[in-house]
Design an enzyme around this catalytic site. Structure first.
Site, mmCIF file in Angstrom:
data_model
loop_
_atom_site.group_PDB
_atom_site.id
_atom_site.type_symbol
_atom_site.label_atom_id
_atom_site.label_comp_id
_atom_site.label_asym_id
_atom_site.label_seq_id
_atom_site.Cartn_x
_atom_site.Cartn_y
_atom_site.Cartn_z
ATOM 1 N N LEU A 216 37.528 118.878 49.223
ATOM 2 C CA LEU A 216 37.772 119.671 50.436
ATOM 3 C C LEU A 216 36.746 119.315 51.502
ATOM 4 C CD1 LEU A 216 38.748 123.287 49.240
ATOM 5 C CD2 LEU A 216 40.230 121.516 50.207
ATOM 6 N N GLY B 122 36.696 115.354 57.353
ATOM 7 C CA GLY B 122 35.993 114.289 58.074
ATOM 8 C C GLY B 122 36.926 113.149 58.378
ATOM 9 N N CYS C 211 42.612 102.428 46.348
ATOM 10 C CA CYS C 211 43.611 103.136 45.539
ATOM 11 C C CYS C 211 44.371 104.243 46.247
ATOM 12 C CB CYS C 211 42.948 103.645 44.267
ATOM 13 S SG CYS C 211 42.491 102.260 43.214
ATOM 14 N N LYS D 22 46.947 103.056 49.059
ATOM 15 C CA LYS D 22 48.080 102.231 48.600
ATOM 16 C C LYS D 22 48.903 102.970 47.548
ATOM 17 C CE LYS D 22 46.331 100.145 44.520
ATOM 18 N NZ LYS D 22 46.816 100.522 43.220
ATOM 19 N N ARG E 293 37.654 98.035 50.717
ATOM 20 C CA ARG E 293 39.112 97.960 50.834
ATOM 21 C C ARG E 293 39.603 99.210 51.572
ATOM 22 N NH1 ARG E 293 40.800 96.748 44.677
ATOM 23 N NH2 ARG E 293 39.061 98.161 44.351
#
Ligand code: NAI
Ligand code: UGA
Length: 466
Positions: A266, A269, A276, A279, A346
């Site tokens: 929670l 921002g 992961c 995607k 990534r």
């Protein structure tokens, strides 16, 4: 009739781990730590060389020690030769990547299919193939057909799914002490083998859930979708907080005390990124659409859209802090990794925002304690610094995008002395805003410091008349 063997009496299976990236390198080292003979296989010879020498090819706390110890003990080895690894192993874990396809939200399953086919073709004795990569529901059934076609005759092989839930930064402890173990599509024999492999974590309390193949595949992506939804929920509320002059961090603390809700995931921002969550929700969206499950598609589209909107929100705040344009302004960006305690960039929201500011003409200088080289490979045109001080010297604007301890504990009074402009955007709501304000900074946060006066008239218009 002979009694079934107790788990302890079963011979220790020899293990191969196909794919030694963030998941596979950790899994291979952890299985060796549990006492098994493990060989890790990767098509990337540089990765294999590093691992052979006892080094992790990426930053993950605790992993280098685990690799070194088990390589030295002779339980852990690495190779690029799949056939050699398969020949000396009984259980083969598939840990290769399932990235988003280019030009589509679908998962690219070519690596998983290639690994399954490769293992099957090279089997010299009976074996068990265990999928760990994150895949769309229905993949296991397709792989079973591929394996049946490829396996030499007379060899008995089973494919089951055992999805992985580890978090980067905590990968070692999550692998050795998982919150739960899911075994999908197992027979009595393969379930016993998996129970043998995970005997220690099970004895220490990790619960086992035995499921059919599609349920096991779906548990994994649902877990990630739920985490993503929780983050987007609080980020949607952060927008309301911004508009209404409320404080989303305090609100999250208050929500979190409700045991049914919980405080984790929670933190409002900049939103979620990484290899992961983004995607996986997109692949689930795509697969749900294929299956005609439209409610899931709509929900996940909103989750994704809210998340991507957070990156724009930081860019808007930067424009606001610099009076409408970032052109030729120097911006010190603190953080490049998608979260602290990793060098993984990534789909990193931090790097994405840094690159967007650069594209708008800002002179961006990025500092990250661990992710400099991974970031530089992806975005070579950004400026990079070796320290926080170097990134911020002469900066017109400071932007905190990854909540490394080094940034959250920095002394705002000391930093004030080296910057040109005393404005900071706290993209992760991780700074002590009042300490920074007291030190003379203008702090722009993501739903904790009111940016605009409450929209009293607009809100009144939305309130139903009783
Ligand atoms: N990174 C994470 O924290 C977690 C990842 N996962 C899932 O695990 C899978 C792998 O993810 P990462 O480790 O992050 O990806 P990664 O990209 O770091 O690693 C994948 C590795 O597989 C290798 N590879 C590809 N094809 C191969 C083949 N045929 N034979 C041998 N090696 C091959 C690549 O060279 C690469 O080193 C994905 O499905 C991901 O969603 C699941 C849980 C956690
Ligand atoms: O499938 C995977 O690969 C893994 O994905 C996530 O793990 P990870 O990607 O390592 O990172 P998380 O800790 O989940 O964080 C994901 C993103 O959400 C963001 N986040 C997290 C928590 C929060 O409150 N707010 C928030 O914005 C983080 O900054 C980060 O960008 C899941 O937490 C793992 O259980 C899962 O195994």
């Amino acid at each position: 009739m002979t009694a079934p063997k107790k788990i302890k009496d079963q011979p220790a299976p020899r293990i191969s781990v196909i794919g030694t990236g963030y998941l596979g390198a950790t899994h291979a080292a952890a299985m060796a730590e549990l006492g098994f003979d493990v060989v890790g296989v990767d098509t990337d010879p540089h990765k294999v060389e590093e691992l052979k020498e006892g080094r992790a090819p990426f930053f993950e706390p605790g992993l280098p020690e685990l690799i070194r110890r088990n390589v030295a003990a002779g339980r852990l080895s690495f190779t690029t030769d799949l056939a050699e690894a398969v020949a000396v192993s009984d259980v083969h874990f598939i840990c290769v990547g399932t990235p988003q396809q280019s030009g589509s939200f679908a998962a690219n399953l070519s690596y998983v299919e290639g690994a399954a086919r490769g293992i099957a073709e090279n089997l010299t004795h009976d074996g068990l193939i265990v999928g760990k990569s994150t895949v769309p529901v229905g993949t296991g059934a397709r792989l079973r057909a591929i394996i049946a076609d490829a396996v030499p005759s007379g060899i008995d092989v089973e494919l089951v799914w055992n999805p992985e839930f580890l978090r980067e930064g905590k990968a070692v402890e999550d692998t050795l002490s998982p919150d739960r173990l899911v075994f999908g599509g197992t027979s009595a024999k393969s379930e016993a083998t998996l129970r043998r492999i995970y005997e220690k974590p099970i004895a220490e309390g990790s619960p086992v859930l035995v499921a059919d193949l599609p349920t096991a595949e779906l548990v994994k992506v649902s877990a990630n979708a739920f985490l993503a939804t929780k983050i987007s929920f609080i980020n949607a509320i952060a927008e309301v907080c911004d508009a209404a002059g409320a404080d989303v961090s305090l609100l999250a603390d208050a929500l979190g005390h409700d045991k049914r809700i919980g405080r984790q995931f929670l933190n409002a921002g900049l939103g979620f990124g990484g290899g992961c969550l983004p995607k996986d929700i997109r692949a689930l969206m795509y697969r749900s659409n294929e299956l005609g499950a439209h409610a899931a598609v709509g929900l996940l589209q909103q989750v994704d859209e809210i998340n991507m909107g957070r990156r724009q929100r930081v860019i808007d705040l930067a424009l606001k802090a610099l009076g409408g344009s970032v052109l030729n302004r120097r911006i010190g960006v603190l953080g490049a990794a998608f979260k602290p305690h990793t060098d993984d960039v990534r789909d990193s929201p931090a790097l994405n925002v840094a690159a967007a500011l650069h594209l708008r003409g800002a002179q961006v200088v990025v500092y990250d304690p661990q992710a400099r080289s991974t970031a530089q490979r992806l975005y070579p045109t950004l400026g990079y610094a070796d320290s926080m001080e170097e990134a911020l010297t002469g900066a017109d604007l400071t932007v905190v995008l990854t909540e490394w301890d080094e940034f959250t504990t920095a002394d705002p009074a000391e930093l004030r002395a080296i910057v040109s402009g005393r404005s900071v955007i706290d993209g992760r709501n991780c700074l002590d805003a009042s300490a920074w304000s007291r030190a003379g900074w203008s702090v722009y946060a993501m739903g904790t410091v009111p940016e605009v006066a409450p929209l009293a008239d607009d809100l009144a218009a939305l309130t139903p008349v009783r």
